[in-house]
Scaffold this active site. Structure first.
Site, PDB file in Angstrom:
ATOM      1  N   SER A  52      54.984  44.351  36.688  1.00  0.00           N
ATOM      2  CA  SER A  52      55.909  44.175  37.558  1.00  0.00           C
ATOM      3  C   SER A  52      57.453  44.131  37.075  1.00  0.00           C
ATOM      4  O   SER A  52      57.592  43.944  35.834  1.00  0.00           O
ATOM      5  CB  SER A  52      55.794  42.805  38.274  1.00  0.00           C
TER       6      SER A  52
ATOM      7  N   THR B 208      52.430  42.918  50.548  1.00  0.00           N
ATOM      8  CA  THR B 208      51.089  42.500  50.505  1.00  0.00           C
ATOM      9  C   THR B 208      50.660  41.082  50.693  1.00  0.00           C
ATOM     10  O   THR B 208      51.907  40.213  50.802  1.00  0.00           O
ATOM     11  CB  THR B 208      50.633  42.727  49.112  1.00  0.00           C
TER      12      THR B 208
ATOM     13  N   ILE C 215      47.627  46.247  46.727  1.00  0.00           N
ATOM     14  CA  ILE C 215      47.681  47.463  45.895  1.00  0.00           C
ATOM     15  C   ILE C 215      46.560  47.926  45.565  1.00  0.00           C
ATOM     16  O   ILE C 215      46.245  49.215  45.092  1.00  0.00           O
ATOM     17  CB  ILE C 215      48.955  47.205  44.855  1.00  0.00           C
TER      18      ILE C 215
ATOM     19  N   TYR D  13      54.927  33.817  35.709  1.00  0.00           N
ATOM     20  CA  TYR D  13      54.566  35.154  36.299  1.00  0.00           C
ATOM     21  C   TYR D  13      55.409  36.443  35.366  1.00  0.00           C
ATOM     22  O   TYR D  13      54.821  37.477  34.907  1.00  0.00           O
ATOM     23  CB  TYR D  13      54.760  35.381  37.593  1.00  0.00           C
TER      24      TYR D  13
HETATM   25  N1  LIG Z   1      53.245  43.129  45.650  1.00  0.00           N
HETATM   26  C1  LIG Z   1      54.474  43.519  45.029  1.00  0.00           C
HETATM   27  O1  LIG Z   1      55.526  43.665  45.519  1.00  0.00           O
HETATM   28  C2  LIG Z   1      53.953  43.518  43.418  1.00  0.00           C
HETATM   29  C3  LIG Z   1      55.099  43.568  42.828  1.00  0.00           C
HETATM   30  C4  LIG Z   1      55.174  44.018  41.402  1.00  0.00           C
HETATM   31  C5  LIG Z   1      53.905  43.868  40.845  1.00  0.00           C
HETATM   32  N2  LIG Z   1      52.912  43.400  41.500  1.00  0.00           N
HETATM   33  C6  LIG Z   1      51.518  43.484  40.847  1.00  0.00           C
HETATM   34  O2  LIG Z   1      50.531  44.298  41.578  1.00  0.00           O
HETATM   35  C7  LIG Z   1      49.361  43.652  41.481  1.00  0.00           C
HETATM   36  C8  LIG Z   1      48.786  43.570  42.735  1.00  0.00           C
HETATM   37  O3  LIG Z   1      49.477  42.655  43.567  1.00  0.00           O
HETATM   38  P1  LIG Z   1      49.319  42.551  45.146  1.00  0.00           P
HETATM   39  O4  LIG Z   1      50.600  42.186  45.584  1.00  0.00           O
HETATM   40  O5  LIG Z   1      48.599  43.583  45.650  1.00  0.00           O
HETATM   41  O6  LIG Z   1      48.407  41.068  45.156  1.00  0.00           O
HETATM   42  P2  LIG Z   1      47.551  40.678  46.368  1.00  0.00           P
HETATM   43  O7  LIG Z   1      47.854  40.988  47.526  1.00  0.00           O
HETATM   44  O8  LIG Z   1      47.655  38.998  46.352  1.00  0.00           O
HETATM   45  O9  LIG Z   1      45.949  41.111  46.028  1.00  0.00           O
HETATM   46  C9  LIG Z   1      45.314  40.609  44.829  1.00  0.00           C
HETATM   47  C10 LIG Z   1      43.899  40.922  44.790  1.00  0.00           C
HETATM   48  O10 LIG Z   1      43.541  40.294  43.798  1.00  0.00           O
HETATM   49  C11 LIG Z   1      42.096  39.710  44.003  1.00  0.00           C
HETATM   50  N3  LIG Z   1      42.015  38.445  43.120  1.00  0.00           N
HETATM   51  C12 LIG Z   1      42.979  37.483  43.076  1.00  0.00           C
HETATM   52  N4  LIG Z   1      42.658  36.666  42.243  1.00  0.00           N
HETATM   53  C13 LIG Z   1      41.365  36.973  41.638  1.00  0.00           C
HETATM   54  C14 LIG Z   1      40.529  36.286  40.933  1.00  0.00           C
HETATM   55  N5  LIG Z   1      40.587  35.288  40.097  1.00  0.00           N
HETATM   56  N6  LIG Z   1      39.260  37.170  40.816  1.00  0.00           N
HETATM   57  C15 LIG Z   1      39.013  38.305  41.408  1.00  0.00           C
HETATM   58  N7  LIG Z   1      39.968  38.987  42.298  1.00  0.00           N
HETATM   59  C16 LIG Z   1      40.944  38.332  42.425  1.00  0.00           C
HETATM   60  C17 LIG Z   1      42.395  39.344  45.558  1.00  0.00           C
HETATM   61  O11 LIG Z   1      41.070  39.299  46.352  1.00  0.00           O
HETATM   62  P3  LIG Z   1      39.995  38.058  46.422  1.00  0.00           P
HETATM   63  O12 LIG Z   1      40.896  37.269  47.079  1.00  0.00           O
HETATM   64  O13 LIG Z   1      38.937  39.003  47.267  1.00  0.00           O
HETATM   65  O14 LIG Z   1      39.750  37.632  45.104  1.00  0.00           O
HETATM   66  C18 LIG Z   1      43.130  40.490  45.985  1.00  0.00           C
HETATM   67  O15 LIG Z   1      42.060  41.729  46.074  1.00  0.00           O
HETATM   68  C19 LIG Z   1      49.273  42.317  40.788  1.00  0.00           C
HETATM   69  O16 LIG Z   1      49.301  42.570  39.302  1.00  0.00           O
HETATM   70  C20 LIG Z   1      50.804  41.977  40.844  1.00  0.00           C
HETATM   71  O17 LIG Z   1      51.614  41.298  39.992  1.00  0.00           O
HETATM   72  C21 LIG Z   1      52.937  43.390  43.128  1.00  0.00           C
END
Ligand SMILES: NC(=O)c1ccc[n+]([C@@H]2O[C@H](COP(=O)([O-])OP(=O)(O)OC[C@H]3O[C@@H](n4cnc5c(N)ncnc54)[C@H](OP(=O)(O)O)[C@@H]3O)[C@@H](O)[C@H]2O)c1
Length: 313
Positions: free
Chosen positions: A169, A229, A51, A196
């Protein structure tokens, strides 16, 4: 057995609104012209994938200059390639956002941001701690974003004209904020799923807290729906397998953050969490009301930061 039934009920309750179908239906009710962010500077955390990456690309497309923060250099470079001509306005920042020291060091020299998107978020099923002795998901999801915001305010990099958008979330709908449940101090007490949910609830209270600060930035909290994702792939593989056909893509998950930045609705005294361009109630079930207050949370976090820093010395 009871836990599985509760999870089934929870997912069934939100299946339609959090799916791609729910997104299309609700967004159609609030059409908007292409977003225009020219002249703005943005900071997006967790920007190299999922995202966050879609938020960066949307902000760049709207003309913003964007500082994209994440750890993995190769993923950040891939983002630069994807940005094409817009890459001239993209700054890649490698920083571990679970580290207070690294994040605060970056914030101390950051430029002023019009929009700060606290997008980074992880669900970790194993108990891990950072080098500063903080449980890693709590550090990444709550503690460091709180410290980073304070550091950016001290450096005048966010001010009364800035907007903070936190990506929470629907997981928050399963938790009443309990300060003692934010961080397991012993591995056996860690439940990644419940931690979480607490963190995502805490983001709602932090938003309330930031909005009480005189002369501070305005803050809004949103959730992206269920998005396909890498994060979902690694932390919820069974959920992804069952629902893959109705999951959103990154752009659909990013839409509400971009729309909020474009329209800047006033934060409501009652709070509320934004989904698909509509403000929803922060609670779907009565049992999650009455948790720790925003003020109690901010005191708790300040104490936790002080404790982590004193150990470092
Ligand atoms: N996907 C869903 O269905 C969903 C639903 C509800 C809420 N959300 C929320 O949306 C947000 C994004 O979720 P997502 O699913 O897109 O996550 P994702 O696919 O796991 O991507 C996470 C991003 O955060 C970076 N990251 C993780 N740990 C880090 C750290 N310690 N320092 C710096 N960067 C870090 C990762 O990059 P690097 O590995 O390069 O660091 C990556 O760019 C989150 O807050 C999640 O809780 C997602």
């Amino acid at each position: 057995m009871l836990k599985s039934l509760a999870a089934l009920f929870f997912y069934a309750r939100f299946l339609l609104p959090f799916s791609a179908i729910g997104h299309r239906r609700r967004v159609a009710a609030r059409p908007a012209p292409p977003f225009n962010f020219s002249g703005q500077r943005w900071c997006v955390t967790g920007a190299s994938g999922g995202i966050g990456r879609a938020i960066v690309l949307g902000a760049l497309r709207g003309g913003a200059e964007v500082h994209a923060l994440a750890r993995d250099a190769a993923k950040l470079e891939a983002l630069r390639n994807e940005a094409g001509e817009d890459a001239a306005r993209l700054h890649l920042v490698r920083v571990d956002l679970s580290s207070l020291a690294e994040t605060e060091a970056w914030a101390a020299h950051a430029p002023r941001f019009d929009v700060l998107v606290h997008n980074v978020g992880v669900m970790l099923h194993e108990h891990r701690t950072t080098t500063e002795g903080v449980e890693t998901s709590f550090a990444t999801n709550v503690l460091v974003p709180f410290a980073m915001t304070a550091a950016l305010r001290s450096a005048a990099a966010v001010d009364a004209g800035s907007l903070i958008i936190s990506v929470s979330s629907g997981g928050a709908y399963g938790a009443k904020l309990d300060l003692d449940a934010l961080e397991a101090r012993v591995p056996t007490a860690h439940d990644g799923f419940m931690a979480y949910a607490q963190h995502k609830r805490a983001q709602m209270e932090l938003t309330r807290w930031w909005n009480t600060q005189a002369d501070g930035p305005r803050a809004l909290v949103m959730h992206p729906g269920w998005v396909d994702t890498d994060g979902v792939r690694s932390s919820l593989p069974g959920f992804r397998r069952s629902l893959q056909r109705v999951l959103r893509d990154g752009a659909q998950g990013a839409d509400t953050a971009l729309w909020l930045a474009a329209t800047r609705p006033e934060p409501s005294p009652e709070g509320g969490v934004w989904l698909d361009r509509h403000r929803d109630d922060e609670h779907a079930f009565a049992m999650t009301r009455g948790g720790a207050s925003a003020e109690a949370l901010s005191c708790f976090l300040n104490n936790r930061i002080a404790a982590a820093k004193s150990k470092r010395k």
